[in-house]
Design a protein around this motif. Sequence first.
Motif, PDB file in Angstrom:
ATOM      1  N   ASN A 252      -2.532  -8.380  -4.122  1.00 17.20           N
ATOM      2  CA  ASN A 252      -3.168  -6.557  -4.238  1.00 17.20           C
ATOM      3  C   ASN A 252      -4.331  -6.346  -3.445  1.00 17.20           C
ATOM      4  OD1 ASN A 252      -3.051  -4.274  -6.036  1.00 17.20           O
ATOM      5  ND2 ASN A 252      -4.993  -4.715  -6.416  1.00 17.20           N
ATOM      6  N   ARG A 253      -5.331  -7.260  -3.118  1.00 18.79           N
ATOM      7  CA  ARG A 253      -6.268  -6.957  -2.113  1.00 18.79           C
ATOM      8  C   ARG A 253      -5.807  -6.751  -0.700  1.00 18.79           C
ATOM      9  NH1 ARG A 253     -11.075  -9.303  -2.911  1.00 18.79           N
ATOM     10  NH2 ARG A 253     -10.067 -11.150  -3.867  1.00 18.79           N
ATOM     11  N   ASN A 256      -3.873  -3.134  -0.465  1.00 18.08           N
ATOM     12  CA  ASN A 256      -5.077  -2.290  -0.528  1.00 18.08           C
ATOM     13  C   ASN A 256      -5.500  -1.821   1.005  1.00 18.08           C
ATOM     14  OD1 ASN A 256      -5.032  -1.496  -3.122  1.00 18.08           O
ATOM     15  ND2 ASN A 256      -6.622  -2.874  -4.024  1.00 18.08           N
ATOM     16  N   THR A 257      -5.892  -3.167   1.639  1.00 17.46           N
ATOM     17  CA  THR A 257      -6.505  -2.985   2.943  1.00 17.46           C
ATOM     18  C   THR A 257      -5.176  -2.372   3.831  1.00 17.46           C
ATOM     19  OG1 THR A 257      -7.450  -5.229   2.507  1.00 17.46           O
ATOM     20  CG2 THR A 257      -7.280  -4.552   4.923  1.00 17.46           C
ATOM     21  N   ALA A 259      -2.864  -0.333   3.252  1.00 16.96           N
ATOM     22  CA  ALA A 259      -2.817   1.005   2.826  1.00 16.96           C
ATOM     23  C   ALA A 259      -4.067   1.921   3.471  1.00 16.96           C
ATOM     24  CB  ALA A 259      -2.956   1.194   1.272  1.00 16.96           C
ATOM     25  N   SER A 260      -5.246   1.042   3.381  1.00 17.53           N
ATOM     26  CA  SER A 260      -6.531   1.703   4.019  1.00 17.53           C
ATOM     27  C   SER A 260      -6.638   1.822   5.516  1.00 17.53           C
ATOM     28  CB  SER A 260      -7.930   1.200   3.393  1.00 17.53           C
ATOM     29  OG  SER A 260      -7.752  -0.204   4.123  1.00 17.53           O
ATOM     30  N   THR A 268       2.006   3.794   4.698  1.00 14.83           N
ATOM     31  CA  THR A 268       1.391   3.962   3.483  1.00 14.83           C
ATOM     32  C   THR A 268       2.295   3.941   2.220  1.00 14.83           C
ATOM     33  OG1 THR A 268      -0.240   5.441   4.383  1.00 14.83           O
ATOM     34  CG2 THR A 268       0.175   5.505   2.133  1.00 14.83           C
ATOM     35  N   LYS A 275       2.333  -2.554  -3.933  1.00 12.07           N
ATOM     36  CA  LYS A 275       1.312  -2.462  -5.334  1.00 12.07           C
ATOM     37  C   LYS A 275       2.109  -2.372  -6.556  1.00 12.07           C
ATOM     38  CE  LYS A 275      -2.396  -0.315  -5.064  1.00 12.07           C
ATOM     39  NZ  LYS A 275      -3.465  -1.426  -5.268  1.00 12.07           N
TER      40      LYS A 275
END
Length: 289
Positions: A252-253, A256-257, A259-260, A268, A275
């Motif tokens: 999950n980490r 998230n990275t 996506a950012s 995206t 996720k």
Amino acid sequence: MILSMTGFAVQHRELGGVSLHLELRSVNSRFLDLSFRLGDDVRLAEPALREMLTARLSRGKVECRLYLQKNDAAGTADLSLNGALLQQLKAAQTQVQVTFPQAKAMSVGELLRWPGMLADDSLAFDELMPVIREMAEAGIDEFIASRQREGDKLAAIIRERVEGMRELVQRAAPQMPMLVEAYQAKLTERLREAVATLDEDRIRQEVALFAQRIDVDEELDRLRTHLDEVARILKKGGISGKRLDFLMQELNREANTLASKSAATDVTAVAMEMKVLIEQMREQVQNIE
């Protein structure tokens, strides 16, 4: 093998006029949480049952029920008196009345309530304990087998999600060079419109900074590594719920990275799909021992 923390097992034994009933059921829990509901006749079996369960289980909220039940046939049995005890009481009463003539004779009610006067065909706890141990061993075997069947289903679901994650990683990887190339073309066009002569070094610097900012090669590599580890753990089996839960956090980490850092809607979208799959895997992992 992968074991679920959800399980159920029942054992039943007929012992003449009585019957023993054992039931095991469990749901997920961070630790091994044992609770016992035992009938008064078998309450002394709790330490042995606790020891047997602790030796073979490591996680889960486990409820153990054990009770002794009289059969219907035993409930209609004729009452019978303990003849030897009755004669002993008669002799004792005669002796007492010789010494104390004023002493009253025992009533029928007092005689019937005298310990051991009425025949009792129930088994002593020492006689029940070997049967309880045998039932518990068979019940725990059945219980673990049910957890294994459920665990196999959970593992299959997670493997399916892992393959879905691998496909998403493969979709995201080729996007980065294409994004850098598109950015370079866009930047060159903007500068061409702004100035008469192009500064090629400046363009290369801007492109290099952009490429560094959106570089997700490390994240994709770590995603692949974590997915390989999930597959390895599922193949190895054993007590693996906590390790898998940790890997879900790491996946999950990285998602998230990803996506950012995304500079394109396609990437995206890939991160969001990841996720969703990770959350689906996490729900299954929560029930693995």
